[in-house]
Design an enzyme around this catalytic site. Sequence first.
Site, PDB file in Angstrom:
ATOM      1  N   LYS A  35       0.835  -1.207   0.000  1.00  0.00           N
ATOM      2  CA  LYS A  35       0.000   0.000   0.000  1.00  0.00           C
ATOM      3  C   LYS A  35       0.873   1.263   0.000  1.00  0.00           C
ATOM      4  CE  LYS A  35      -0.720   0.056   5.013  1.00  0.00           C
ATOM      5  NZ  LYS A  35      -0.833  -1.168   5.830  1.00  0.00           N
ATOM      6  N   ARG A 130     -11.349  -0.753  13.924  1.00  0.00           N
ATOM      7  CA  ARG A 130     -11.750   0.021  12.757  1.00  0.00           C
ATOM      8  C   ARG A 130     -12.602  -0.820  11.838  1.00  0.00           C
ATOM      9  NH1 ARG A 130      -5.840   1.475  10.095  1.00  0.00           N
ATOM     10  NH2 ARG A 130      -5.654  -0.692   9.529  1.00  0.00           N
ATOM     11  N   TYR A 255      15.752  29.697  11.521  1.00  0.00           N
ATOM     12  CA  TYR A 255      14.435  30.212  11.905  1.00  0.00           C
ATOM     13  C   TYR A 255      14.145  29.934  13.372  1.00  0.00           C
ATOM     14  CZ  TYR A 255      13.211  30.416   6.915  1.00  0.00           C
ATOM     15  OH  TYR A 255      13.150  30.692   5.585  1.00  0.00           O
ATOM     16  N   MET A 303      12.493  24.200   4.979  1.00  0.00           N
ATOM     17  CA  MET A 303      11.832  23.521   3.861  1.00  0.00           C
ATOM     18  C   MET A 303      12.821  22.754   2.978  1.00  0.00           C
ATOM     19  SD  MET A 303       9.073  24.939   1.095  1.00  0.00           S
ATOM     20  CE  MET A 303       7.949  25.583   2.316  1.00  0.00           C
TER      21      MET A 303
HETATM   22  C1  LIG Z   1      -0.280  -2.079   6.506  1.00  0.00           C
HETATM   23  C2  LIG Z   1      -0.875  -3.388   6.852  1.00  0.00           C
HETATM   24  C3  LIG Z   1      -0.072  -4.511   7.153  1.00  0.00           C
HETATM   25  C4  LIG Z   1       1.444  -4.445   7.267  1.00  0.00           C
HETATM   26  O1  LIG Z   1       1.814  -3.987   8.539  1.00  0.00           O
HETATM   27  P1  LIG Z   1       3.373  -3.751   8.920  1.00  0.00           P
HETATM   28  O2  LIG Z   1       3.332  -3.411  10.354  1.00  0.00           O
HETATM   29  O3  LIG Z   1       3.856  -2.635   8.067  1.00  0.00           O
HETATM   30  O4  LIG Z   1       4.074  -5.031   8.642  1.00  0.00           O
HETATM   31  C5  LIG Z   1      -0.713  -5.711   7.374  1.00  0.00           C
HETATM   32  N1  LIG Z   1      -2.058  -5.808   7.337  1.00  0.00           N
HETATM   33  C6  LIG Z   1      -2.855  -4.760   7.070  1.00  0.00           C
HETATM   34  C7  LIG Z   1      -4.327  -4.945   7.055  1.00  0.00           C
HETATM   35  C8  LIG Z   1      -2.294  -3.516   6.823  1.00  0.00           C
HETATM   36  O5  LIG Z   1      -3.078  -2.468   6.578  1.00  0.00           O
END
Ligand SMILES: *Cc1c(COP(=O)(O)O)cnc(C)c1O
Length: 368
Positions: A35, A130, A255, A303
């Site tokens: 993802k 969730r 800054y 930045m």
């Molecule tokens: C992102 C995700 C993972 C991977 O988790 P990591 O901690 O990055 O290994 C596994 N399962 C789901 C449903 C996720 O959204």
Amino acid sequence: MSRMVEVSIDLDNLRHNYRLAKHMAGNAEVWVVGKSDAYGHGLQHVAHALCDADGFALLDMDDALALRQGGFDQTILLMAGPSHERELAEASVKRISIVIRNREQLDMLRHARLKQPVSVWVKVRSNINRFGFDPAAVPGIVDALRDQAGVRLQGLLMHFAQADDLAVELDTQWHAFRNLAAELGLRFSAANSAAMLRDTKTHGQAIRLGTALYGNNPFVGAAAHDNLAGFRPVMKMTARLTDIVPLSAGAPLGYGATFRADKAMRVGIVACGYGDGYPNKATTGTPVLIRGQRTRILGDVAMNVMFIDLTTVSDAQTGDWVILFGDDKLRIDEVAHYAGQRPESIQCAIGGKHRTRILERGTWPCHP
Ligand SMILES: *Cc1c(COP(=O)(O)O)cnc(C)c1O
């Protein structure tokens, strides 16, 4: 001077990490979590290097279709499930496995007229609270899916909320899920990186491997875990030293004057900042490497500029590359710790901002 910031992705190290996870996984499959453009590393590059992986776990249908069309034949799981009927139909035709995690998707599946069967994982709600079905509702859902034509029920899936905190016991976080899977006689997928490293019992049918694959320590506060030894950094960020300036005792820097010299110092100016994806919360003390020597950031990151302490790095010269992270001697976990965020959130912020250099020393048996 031309390029000011360079981000490289080491595909050999990525492959090494995958093999290490496979070794830990025993009989379980290891699915590459891709993802957010593979945590900012570039999904196409990652998939290319891991073309022989057991599977890919993704969020976007477009990514799933791109891999299928690219010749990737293994399991591809849509972790959020289909968002409308057309996606469900596409999933069945392209053999993309889906997660079903709410009533809307369940209804969609019930009413679908699919040309080919679709592989389904039922998501069970964990203490992350969730997505997923209440455990009490799962046996009824599973019974109905077992009887439904066009559905190939694969098993139950859950996601840990706190596997990454070694101070929180793992077993209590998933024993209800485990019992449910056993009662229903179903396979399961539970483990993320942290759970995989902590307990082989979580491995089940398939591990969904994200952050550790990319060389990150998944544990809160970068806590040490023996099983992490051997995972290598994949993304490396370097930037040019553009100027060296003297700073007299008592003088403020940058800054907000958040840093003030307590003695005469030599300050290096590095052409990288939060606009380049480097975390702006990594302030005074965050380590960097220059000429093999470790030194630190001074003041606030701007930045496209940060300051580093060159008082003891006498041989530094303008034009030098400064390693910001991604080296065995300076892992991203350290920077993330200073910035108070997770390493993958830094990688996601950097991903796509720079033309990346792809390091690929080895060759591997890729079909696409
Ligand atoms: C992102 C995700 C993972 C991977 O988790 P990591 O901690 O990055 O290994 C596994 N399962 C789901 C449903 C996720 O959204």
